[in-house]
Design a protein around this motif. Structure first.
Motif, PDB file in Angstrom:
ATOM      1  N   VAL A  25       0.953  -0.940   0.079  1.00  0.00           N
ATOM      2  CA  VAL A  25      -0.144  -0.145  -0.006  1.00  0.00           C
ATOM      3  C   VAL A  25       0.995   1.232   0.044  1.00  0.00           C
ATOM      4  O   VAL A  25       0.995   2.150  -0.860  1.00  0.00           O
ATOM      5  N   TYR A  26       1.840   1.436   1.239  1.00  0.00           N
ATOM      6  CA  TYR A  26       2.840   2.492   0.945  1.00  0.00           C
ATOM      7  C   TYR A  26       3.377   2.586  -0.164  1.00  0.00           C
ATOM      8  O   TYR A  26       3.336   3.666  -0.938  1.00  0.00           O
ATOM      9  N   ALA A  27       4.105   1.681  -0.739  1.00  0.00           N
ATOM     10  CA  ALA A  27       4.860   1.699  -2.055  1.00  0.00           C
ATOM     11  C   ALA A  27       4.044   2.172  -3.367  1.00  0.00           C
ATOM     12  O   ALA A  27       4.121   3.292  -4.080  1.00  0.00           O
ATOM     13  N   SER A  28       2.700   1.822  -3.436  1.00  0.00           N
ATOM     14  CA  SER A  28       1.828   1.923  -4.570  1.00  0.00           C
ATOM     15  C   SER A  28       1.270   3.367  -4.317  1.00  0.00           C
ATOM     16  O   SER A  28       1.106   4.123  -5.401  1.00  0.00           O
ATOM     17  N   VAL A  29       1.026   3.695  -3.119  1.00  0.00           N
ATOM     18  CA  VAL A  29       0.553   5.061  -2.802  1.00  0.00           C
ATOM     19  C   VAL A  29       1.637   6.048  -3.283  1.00  0.00           C
ATOM     20  O   VAL A  29       1.482   7.146  -3.552  1.00  0.00           O
ATOM     21  N   GLN A  30       2.888   5.812  -2.751  1.00  0.00           N
ATOM     22  CA  GLN A  30       3.932   6.775  -3.007  1.00  0.00           C
ATOM     23  C   GLN A  30       4.326   6.934  -4.260  1.00  0.00           C
ATOM     24  O   GLN A  30       4.555   8.080  -4.689  1.00  0.00           O
ATOM     25  N   GLY A  31       4.267   5.554  -5.173  1.00  0.00           N
ATOM     26  CA  GLY A  31       4.623   5.664  -6.504  1.00  0.00           C
ATOM     27  C   GLY A  31       3.533   6.389  -7.388  1.00  0.00           C
ATOM     28  O   GLY A  31       3.960   7.123  -8.320  1.00  0.00           O
ATOM     29  N   SER A  32       2.310   6.399  -6.814  1.00  0.00           N
ATOM     30  CA  SER A  32       1.301   7.291  -7.838  1.00  0.00           C
ATOM     31  C   SER A  32       1.046   8.640  -7.209  1.00  0.00           C
ATOM     32  O   SER A  32      -0.368   9.213  -7.701  1.00  0.00           O
ATOM     33  N   ARG A  33       1.779   8.917  -6.361  1.00  0.00           N
ATOM     34  CA  ARG A  33       1.583  10.406  -5.877  1.00  0.00           C
ATOM     35  C   ARG A  33       1.675  11.349  -6.971  1.00  0.00           C
ATOM     36  O   ARG A  33       2.566  11.241  -7.815  1.00  0.00           O
ATOM     37  N   ASP A  34       0.812  12.294  -6.961  1.00  0.00           N
ATOM     38  CA  ASP A  34       0.995  13.320  -7.949  1.00  0.00           C
ATOM     39  C   ASP A  34       2.406  13.845  -7.952  1.00  0.00           C
ATOM     40  O   ASP A  34       3.093  14.362  -7.091  1.00  0.00           O
ATOM     41  N   TRP A  35       2.888  14.296  -9.145  1.00  0.00           N
ATOM     42  CA  TRP A  35       4.118  14.737  -9.431  1.00  0.00           C
ATOM     43  C   TRP A  35       4.631  16.339  -8.887  1.00  0.00           C
ATOM     44  O   TRP A  35       5.597  16.709  -8.217  1.00  0.00           O
ATOM     45  N   ALA A  39       6.630  19.761  -4.530  1.00  0.00           N
ATOM     46  CA  ALA A  39       6.139  20.474  -3.222  1.00  0.00           C
ATOM     47  C   ALA A  39       7.038  20.058  -2.041  1.00  0.00           C
ATOM     48  O   ALA A  39       7.562  20.911  -1.250  1.00  0.00           O
ATOM     49  N   ASP A  40       7.383  18.768  -2.117  1.00  0.00           N
ATOM     50  CA  ASP A  40       8.179  18.180  -0.712  1.00  0.00           C
ATOM     51  C   ASP A  40       9.663  18.661  -0.904  1.00  0.00           C
ATOM     52  O   ASP A  40      10.229  18.301  -0.020  1.00  0.00           O
ATOM     53  N   ILE A  41      10.195  18.902  -2.117  1.00  0.00           N
ATOM     54  CA  ILE A  41      11.643  19.223  -2.091  1.00  0.00           C
ATOM     55  C   ILE A  41      11.600  20.540  -1.814  1.00  0.00           C
ATOM     56  O   ILE A  41      11.125  21.491  -2.247  1.00  0.00           O
ATOM     57  N   SER A  42      12.444  20.676  -0.846  1.00  0.00           N
ATOM     58  CA  SER A  42      12.792  22.164  -0.221  1.00  0.00           C
ATOM     59  C   SER A  42      13.573  23.099  -1.313  1.00  0.00           C
ATOM     60  O   SER A  42      14.324  22.562  -1.858  1.00  0.00           O
ATOM     61  N   GLY A  43      13.094  24.261  -1.545  1.00  0.00           N
ATOM     62  CA  GLY A  43      13.668  25.348  -2.345  1.00  0.00           C
ATOM     63  C   GLY A  43      13.104  25.202  -3.777  1.00  0.00           C
ATOM     64  O   GLY A  43      13.605  26.137  -4.675  1.00  0.00           O
ATOM     65  N   VAL A  44      12.292  24.229  -4.213  1.00  0.00           N
ATOM     66  CA  VAL A  44      11.625  24.304  -5.382  1.00  0.00           C
ATOM     67  C   VAL A  44      10.568  25.467  -5.353  1.00  0.00           C
ATOM     68  O   VAL A  44       9.988  25.945  -4.649  1.00  0.00           O
ATOM     69  N   VAL A  45      10.866  26.443  -6.318  1.00  0.00           N
ATOM     70  CA  VAL A  45      10.036  27.550  -6.579  1.00  0.00           C
ATOM     71  C   VAL A  45       8.825  27.101  -7.743  1.00  0.00           C
ATOM     72  O   VAL A  45       9.113  26.665  -8.846  1.00  0.00           O
ATOM     73  N   ASN A  46       7.492  27.421  -7.056  1.00  0.00           N
ATOM     74  CA  ASN A  46       6.258  26.978  -8.060  1.00  0.00           C
ATOM     75  C   ASN A  46       5.905  28.283  -8.807  1.00  0.00           C
ATOM     76  O   ASN A  46       5.043  28.981  -7.874  1.00  0.00           O
ATOM     77  N   TYR A  47       6.213  28.402  -9.886  1.00  0.00           N
ATOM     78  CA  TYR A  47       5.777  29.561 -10.910  1.00  0.00           C
ATOM     79  C   TYR A  47       4.251  29.443 -11.228  1.00  0.00           C
ATOM     80  O   TYR A  47       3.774  30.522 -11.666  1.00  0.00           O
ATOM     81  N   ARG A  48       3.931  28.325 -11.394  1.00  0.00           N
ATOM     82  CA  ARG A  48       2.711  27.951 -11.741  1.00  0.00           C
ATOM     83  C   ARG A  48       1.650  28.454 -11.008  1.00  0.00           C
ATOM     84  O   ARG A  48       0.639  29.077 -11.095  1.00  0.00           O
ATOM     85  N   ALA A  49       2.137  28.502  -9.659  1.00  0.00           N
ATOM     86  CA  ALA A  49       1.087  29.205  -8.546  1.00  0.00           C
ATOM     87  C   ALA A  49       0.753  30.648  -8.799  1.00  0.00           C
ATOM     88  O   ALA A  49      -0.311  31.055  -8.225  1.00  0.00           O
ATOM     89  N   GLN A  50       1.980  31.051  -9.307  1.00  0.00           N
ATOM     90  CA  GLN A  50       1.648  32.574  -9.279  1.00  0.00           C
ATOM     91  C   GLN A  50       0.595  33.159 -10.339  1.00  0.00           C
ATOM     92  O   GLN A  50       0.402  34.554 -10.067  1.00  0.00           O
ATOM     93  N   LYS A  51       0.319  32.033 -11.024  1.00  0.00           N
ATOM     94  CA  LYS A  51      -0.764  32.730 -12.385  1.00  0.00           C
ATOM     95  C   LYS A  51      -0.196  34.279 -12.824  1.00  0.00           C
ATOM     96  O   LYS A  51      -1.032  34.834 -13.177  1.00  0.00           O
ATOM     97  N   ASN A  52       1.094  34.155 -13.274  1.00  0.00           N
ATOM     98  CA  ASN A  52       1.767  35.248 -13.795  1.00  0.00           C
ATOM     99  C   ASN A  52       1.434  35.095 -15.385  1.00  0.00           C
ATOM    100  O   ASN A  52       1.932  33.997 -16.028  1.00  0.00           O
ATOM    101  N   PRO A  53       0.506  36.022 -15.907  1.00  0.00           N
ATOM    102  CA  PRO A  53       0.207  35.804 -17.347  1.00  0.00           C
ATOM    103  C   PRO A  53       1.658  35.850 -18.623  1.00  0.00           C
ATOM    104  O   PRO A  53       1.594  35.100 -19.321  1.00  0.00           O
TER     105      PRO A  53
END
Lengths: 269, 217
Positions: free
Chosen positions: A85-95, A100-114
């Motif tokens: 269960v753990y492995a399959s849940v981990q494996g199929s987690r959304d990318w 988001a779990d990796i520290s320092g990654v900046v999510n520019y999609r969230a900014q909705k900058n045109p």
């Protein structure tokens, strides 16, 4: 157990039953293993008067054995199923969750900058919000991203199109030591949807980007680089199925002024 | 349980009643464990029915997608630059077929809730494959230098280079697909792998003919 096995099939020494099996020599077999066997036989049949005591003891032992075995089986089963269960849940987690779990990654999609979300194909030089860019209007021809390792800076206008196709673009500070560049090169070589190039004026040693996400670090051996690639490569594509082949393979900036992309297109194909 | 343990000493004569009760407890316990296990299994069986993240099927699809992508890359170069009709047709056939097969493989990985890529080394799904991966390149794959040379080449030189590289590429691909067929029990995976083997073996004969023409012409 040994009692259930027919005499003739056993090796002569282990035939303990007094029956005439015609097999070897039953009398000599009575040396060592015979005592326990006859005890067990006695316990089962319970012929004598003093026997009733032993059945209670034996049944107590019999209860704990199977219980221990069953408990062990249940624990192992629960462990296996739990891990599954753990492995399959981990494996199929959304990318995106993985990123988001990796520290320092900046999510520019969230900014909705045109300016960053702009996916139109425009000729000529473009300006970008971030450095290196993670999205925005770009040229029609994409930079070839079949594990291509470019040793000179490439045009943002082509690279952004590669990001749109799902490529991971590794950029490094121009003039980074060769052995450190080699570490990055190993992550790219032979892998489709990967490209790498030096980048002028980079504020960190390494910047890794897909469309809308960026990670910067000074350490080429930073594990987060691999985590970023593993989570986002291909997955980050804005056009699922779009290829990395047949792209532009030249380096250098878009020729300003002339910039109607046609020159680049012919250079690419 | 307390009653159970005490009973043999308290009433040794009536040994049958506690034994029955004990059997009853055991039966209930077995039932409960059964229900729990059954529920847990029910929850994960859909996962177990499809290949796992570290399965042969997933590994083969990920690696073969990358392997195919390079064939598409080379075929598109030849398609654009070759002046030989037979090679232009072959290149178009390889590019469209293999890009479509990439679509199958990536779609199935998606159906299985698995990532299209892996952070394992290439060919990890294939036993004894460690030596066959050179500089991160799978069997038959062209090096960056060979690809750069192919892009620069023109005329007869381009034709010969393309055919030679694609021949080696097909041999590597056939090897991988045959191994996947051998290792996997999934009939869809076997079907796709088998179609790759058959098609590419046929194409190698064509490549050999075209290579002879290109070298003599």
């Amino acid at each position: 157990m040994s009692m259930s096995t027919p005499g003739p099939e056993r090796v002569p020494s282990s035939v303990k039953v007094g029956k005439t099996t015609g097999q070897g020599k039953p009398p000599t077999g009575k040396t060592t293993g015979n005592t326990t066997a006859s005890d067990r036989q006695g316990a089962k049949s319970g012929k004598k008067g003093r026997k009733p005591v032993s059945p209670v003891k034996v049944s107590g032992g019999r209860n704990w054995g199977p219980i221990a075995v069953a408990a062990a089986v249940v624990l192992i089963a629960a462990g296996i199923i739990g891990y599954g269960v753990y492995a399959s849940v981990q494996g199929s987690r959304d990318w995106t969750d993985k990123l988001a779990d990796i520290s320092g990654v900046v999510n520019y999609r969230a900014q909705k900058n045109p300016k960053i979300d702009d996916r139109t194909h425009k000729d000529g030089a473009q300006t970008y919000v971030t450095s290196p860019p993670v999205g925005g209007a770009h040229n029609q021809s994409w930079q070839n991203c079949m594990g291509d390792v470019y040793t000179e800076p490439i045009a943002n206008e082509h690279a952004v199109h590669s990001l749109e196709h799902g490529a991971v673009w590794i950029t490094y500070k121009q003039g980074l030591a060769a052995d450190q560049v080699d570490v990055l090169k190993k992550k790219v070589e032979g892998k489709d949807y990967m490209l790498m190039s030096p980048y002028a004026g980079l504020d960190k040693n390494v910047s890794v980007q897909v469309w809308g996400y960026q990670l910067k670090t000074d350490d080429v051996n930073d594990d987060r680089i691999d985590d970023f690639i593993s989570a986002a490569r291909i997955k980050a594509s804005m056009e699922p199925g779009a290829a990395c082949s047949s792209g532009n393979t030249t380096t250098g900036p878009i020729t300003a002024g002339a910039g109607n992309g046609t020159g680049m297109d012919s250079a690419g194909s | 349980m307390v009653q159970d343990v005490a009973s043999p000493d308290a009433a040794p004569a009536s040994g049958e009643a506690p034994a029955l009760r004990r059997f009853g407890y055991a039966a209930v316990a077995v039932l409960l464990v059964g229900i729990l296990l059954g529920t847990a299994i029910g929850l994960v069986v859909p996962r177990f029915r499809t290949p796992a993240d570290d399965s042969v099927e997933a590994g083969f699809f990920r690696d073969m997608s990358s392997h195919h992508a390079q064939a598409v890359e080379m075929a598109m170069v030849a398609h654009a630059a070759s002046g030989t009709p037979g090679i232009v047709t072959l290149a178009a056939d390889i590019a469209t077929t293999q890009q479509a097969q990439i679509g199958y493989m990536q779609a199935w990985l998606r159906d299985w809730d698995l990532s299209p890529t892996s952070d394992q080394r290439p060919m990890a799904w294939m036993p004894d494959s460690a030596g066959s991966v050179v500089n991160g390149l799978m069997p038959g794959m062209a090096t960056p230098e060979q690809l750069a040379s192919l892009r620069r080449a023109t005329g007869k030189q381009l034709d010969v280079q393309f055919l030679t590289l694609m021949r080696a590429h097909h041999l590597g691909g056939i090897h991988m697909a045959q191994e996947a067929e051998k290792l996997s029990d999934d009939k869809d995976v076997d079907w796709l792998a088998d179609s790759m083997v058959t098609a590419q073996q046929g194409e190698i004969q064509l490549i050999d003919d075209l290579l002879k023409q290109a070298q003599s012409g």
